[in-house]
Scaffold this motif. Structure first.
Motif, PDB file in Angstrom:
ATOM      1  N   PHE A 269      -8.216   5.529  -9.442  1.00  0.00           N
ATOM      2  CA  PHE A 269      -8.008   4.993 -10.789  1.00  0.00           C
ATOM      3  C   PHE A 269      -9.088   5.507 -11.735  1.00  0.00           C
ATOM      4  CE2 PHE A 269      -9.283   1.759 -13.879  1.00  0.00           C
ATOM      5  CZ  PHE A 269      -8.128   1.643 -14.627  1.00  0.00           C
ATOM      6  N   HIS A 270     -10.327   5.454 -11.294  1.00  0.00           N
ATOM      7  CA  HIS A 270     -11.429   5.899 -12.158  1.00  0.00           C
ATOM      8  C   HIS A 270     -11.423   7.412 -12.361  1.00  0.00           C
ATOM      9  CE1 HIS A 270     -13.296   2.161 -13.131  1.00  0.00           C
ATOM     10  NE2 HIS A 270     -13.255   1.786 -11.870  1.00  0.00           N
TER      11      HIS A 270
ATOM     12  N   ARG B  34      -1.928   6.552 -14.984  1.00  0.00           N
ATOM     13  CA  ARG B  34      -2.972   6.269 -13.998  1.00  0.00           C
ATOM     14  C   ARG B  34      -2.458   5.334 -12.914  1.00  0.00           C
ATOM     15  NH1 ARG B  34      -7.520   3.627 -17.054  1.00  0.00           N
ATOM     16  NH2 ARG B  34      -5.732   2.881 -18.231  1.00  0.00           N
ATOM     17  N   PRO B  35      -2.912   5.534 -11.675  1.00  0.00           N
ATOM     18  CA  PRO B  35      -2.483   4.645 -10.593  1.00  0.00           C
ATOM     19  C   PRO B  35      -3.132   3.272 -10.731  1.00  0.00           C
ATOM     20  CG  PRO B  35      -4.183   6.137  -9.803  1.00  0.00           C
ATOM     21  CD  PRO B  35      -3.853   6.562 -11.219  1.00  0.00           C
ATOM     22  N   ILE B  36      -2.360   2.250 -10.469  1.00  0.00           N
ATOM     23  CA  ILE B  36      -2.898   0.890 -10.466  1.00  0.00           C
ATOM     24  C   ILE B  36      -3.580   0.671  -9.127  1.00  0.00           C
ATOM     25  CG2 ILE B  36      -2.325  -1.566 -10.512  1.00  0.00           C
ATOM     26  CD1 ILE B  36       0.092  -0.797 -12.270  1.00  0.00           C
TER      27      ILE B  36
ATOM     28  N   THR C 230       0.806  -1.214   0.000  1.00  0.00           N
ATOM     29  CA  THR C 230       0.000   0.000   0.000  1.00  0.00           C
ATOM     30  C   THR C 230       0.840   1.265   0.000  1.00  0.00           C
ATOM     31  OG1 THR C 230      -0.168  -0.088   2.401  1.00  0.00           O
ATOM     32  CG2 THR C 230      -1.959  -1.097   1.129  1.00  0.00           C
ATOM     33  N   ASP C 231       2.123   1.178   0.353  1.00  0.00           N
ATOM     34  CA  ASP C 231       2.937   2.388   0.406  1.00  0.00           C
ATOM     35  C   ASP C 231       3.851   2.566  -0.809  1.00  0.00           C
ATOM     36  OD1 ASP C 231       5.450   1.205   2.810  1.00  0.00           O
ATOM     37  OD2 ASP C 231       4.685   0.367   0.961  1.00  0.00           O
ATOM     38  N   THR C 232       3.726   1.710  -1.800  1.00  0.00           N
ATOM     39  CA  THR C 232       4.540   1.824  -3.005  1.00  0.00           C
ATOM     40  C   THR C 232       3.660   2.229  -4.181  1.00  0.00           C
ATOM     41  OG1 THR C 232       5.995   0.081  -2.199  1.00  0.00           O
ATOM     42  CG2 THR C 232       6.123   0.594  -4.539  1.00  0.00           C
ATOM     43  N   PRO C 233       3.873   3.430  -4.723  1.00  0.00           N
ATOM     44  CA  PRO C 233       3.032   3.835  -5.850  1.00  0.00           C
ATOM     45  C   PRO C 233       3.394   3.063  -7.115  1.00  0.00           C
ATOM     46  CG  PRO C 233       4.682   5.503  -5.384  1.00  0.00           C
ATOM     47  CD  PRO C 233       4.828   4.435  -4.330  1.00  0.00           C
ATOM     48  N   HIS C 234       2.367   2.670  -7.824  1.00  0.00           N
ATOM     49  CA  HIS C 234       2.552   2.006  -9.105  1.00  0.00           C
ATOM     50  C   HIS C 234       1.594   2.653 -10.086  1.00  0.00           C
ATOM     51  CE1 HIS C 234       5.113  -1.256  -7.678  1.00  0.00           C
ATOM     52  NE2 HIS C 234       4.344  -1.306  -6.612  1.00  0.00           N
ATOM     53  N   THR C 235       2.081   2.863 -11.280  1.00  0.00           N
ATOM     54  CA  THR C 235       1.232   3.486 -12.285  1.00  0.00           C
ATOM     55  C   THR C 235       1.299   2.710 -13.593  1.00  0.00           C
ATOM     56  OG1 THR C 235       2.998   4.973 -12.999  1.00  0.00           O
ATOM     57  CG2 THR C 235       1.477   5.816 -11.332  1.00  0.00           C
ATOM     58  N   LEU C 236       0.263   2.885 -14.377  1.00  0.00           N
ATOM     59  CA  LEU C 236       0.231   2.346 -15.729  1.00  0.00           C
ATOM     60  C   LEU C 236       1.073   3.251 -16.624  1.00  0.00           C
ATOM     61  CD1 LEU C 236      -3.577   1.545 -15.866  1.00  0.00           C
ATOM     62  CD2 LEU C 236      -1.693  -0.105 -15.777  1.00  0.00           C
ATOM     63  N   PRO C 237       1.444   2.792 -17.809  1.00  0.00           N
ATOM     64  CA  PRO C 237       2.230   3.635 -18.716  1.00  0.00           C
ATOM     65  C   PRO C 237       1.567   4.983 -19.027  1.00  0.00           C
ATOM     66  CG  PRO C 237       2.266   1.371 -19.471  1.00  0.00           C
ATOM     67  CD  PRO C 237       1.287   1.431 -18.324  1.00  0.00           C
TER      68      PRO C 237
ATOM     69  N   LEU D 108      -7.841  11.345 -18.070  1.00  0.00           N
ATOM     70  CA  LEU D 108      -7.152  10.863 -19.269  1.00  0.00           C
ATOM     71  C   LEU D 108      -8.031  11.018 -20.506  1.00  0.00           C
ATOM     72  CD1 LEU D 108      -4.656   9.362 -20.458  1.00  0.00           C
ATOM     73  CD2 LEU D 108      -5.898   7.236 -19.989  1.00  0.00           C
ATOM     74  N   LYS D 109      -9.320  10.729 -20.372  1.00  0.00           N
ATOM     75  CA  LYS D 109     -10.240  10.846 -21.507  1.00  0.00           C
ATOM     76  C   LYS D 109     -10.379  12.291 -21.977  1.00  0.00           C
ATOM     77  CE  LYS D 109     -10.761   6.801 -22.283  1.00  0.00           C
ATOM     78  NZ  LYS D 109     -10.267   6.330 -23.579  1.00  0.00           N
ATOM     79  N   CYS D 110     -10.102  13.242 -21.095  1.00  0.00           N
ATOM     80  CA  CYS D 110     -10.210  14.670 -21.441  1.00  0.00           C
ATOM     81  C   CYS D 110      -8.874  15.268 -21.878  1.00  0.00           C
ATOM     82  CB  CYS D 110     -10.741  15.454 -20.236  1.00  0.00           C
ATOM     83  SG  CYS D 110     -12.421  14.994 -19.785  1.00  0.00           S
ATOM     84  N   ALA D 111      -7.792  14.542 -21.653  1.00  0.00           N
ATOM     85  CA  ALA D 111      -6.455  15.076 -21.924  1.00  0.00           C
ATOM     86  C   ALA D 111      -6.259  15.384 -23.403  1.00  0.00           C
ATOM     87  CB  ALA D 111      -5.393  14.083 -21.457  1.00  0.00           C
TER      88      ALA D 111
END
Length: 176
Positions: A32-33, A13-15, A3-10, A39-42
Motif C-alpha cells: 500500500f505504501h 492502490r491495494p487496500i 487474503t486471496d481476494t484483491p481489493h483496491t481503492l478507486p 501515485l504521488k509521482c504519477a
C-alpha cells in the motif's frame, strides 16, 4: 476481506489486509505504501519531480524515489539477503539521494527493480528469520524479517507524508 481476494481503492492502490496471517498483512501494508509513493509521482514530468519542498530543504520527489530505492536495497538485499552491494545512486549529504543524471522515469524503474529483487530474496522466509545490519553503529546486529517489515512500513509512511506535501507544492494535488 480474505487474503486471496484483491481489493483496491478507486485510485488503484491495494487496500491492506485487515485480517489474516501476519506476513501477508505486513506485506499488504508495505505494498500500500509503495503504491502511494508511485501515485504521488504519477503524471509528473522530470522538471516537476525536481521541485524542492521549501528552503533550505533540497528534498524532491525524485530524491525520495532514489532514497527509497536505496532503502529497499539496504534492508532486503544487504541486511536480509546478506548481499554485498554498492549504493544504486550517488547521494548528497542530506541522505536523500539526488543523482542529477537520472530522470524520474529511470529512478522509478530502478526503485521498482529494487523492490522486486527484495521480494525475491525474502520469499519463503518466516517473520522470525534474521539477517544482520550492515551499517554503523549497528553493524552485525541481528534483525528479524518482522522488524524489517515494520521499519519499512514506517519509513514509507513518513516519506509519503513528505511526498504528499511535495506534490501539493508542485501542482496542488493533495490527499492519499
Amino acid at each position: 476481506m480474505t487474503t486471496d481476494t484483491p481489493h483496491t481503492l478507486p485510485d488503484g492502490r491495494p487496500i491492506p489486509l485487515m485480517t489474516g496471517p501476519e506476513l501477508p498483512m505486513l506485506e499488504s501494508w508495505l505494498e500500500f505504501h509503495r503504491a502511494t509513493l508511485a501515485l504521488k509521482c504519477a503524471g509528473l514530468d522530470d522538471a516537476q519531480a525536481r521541485v524542492a519542498s521549501v528552503e533550505p530543504s533540497s528534498l524532491t520527489l525524485l530524491g525520495l524515489v532514489q532514497h527509497l530505492a536505496e532503502v529497499e536495497r539496504n534492508w532486503f538485499q544487504r541486511v536480509i539477503g546478506g548481499l554485498e552491494l554498492p549504493p544504486v545512486f550517488d547521494g548528497d549529504a542530506s541522505g536523500y539521494v539526488l543523482d542529477p543524471a537520472r530522470d524520474l522515469d529511470e529512478a522509478l524503474a530502478i526503485w521498482r527493480r529494487e523492490v522486486e529483487r527484495g521480494r525475491e530474496l525474502y520469499a519463503g522466509w518466516s517473520l522470525d528469520d534474521t539477517g544482520r545490519m550492515v551499517d554503523a553503529p549497528f553493524t552485525g546486529t541481528e534483525v528479524s524479517l518482522r522488524w524489517v517489515f515494520i521499519h519499512m512500513i514506517e519509513e514509507y509512511a513518513r516519506h509519503n507524508g513528505h511526498a504528499d506535501l511535495l506534490r501539493e507544492r508542485i501542482d496542488g494535488v493533495t490527499g492519499a
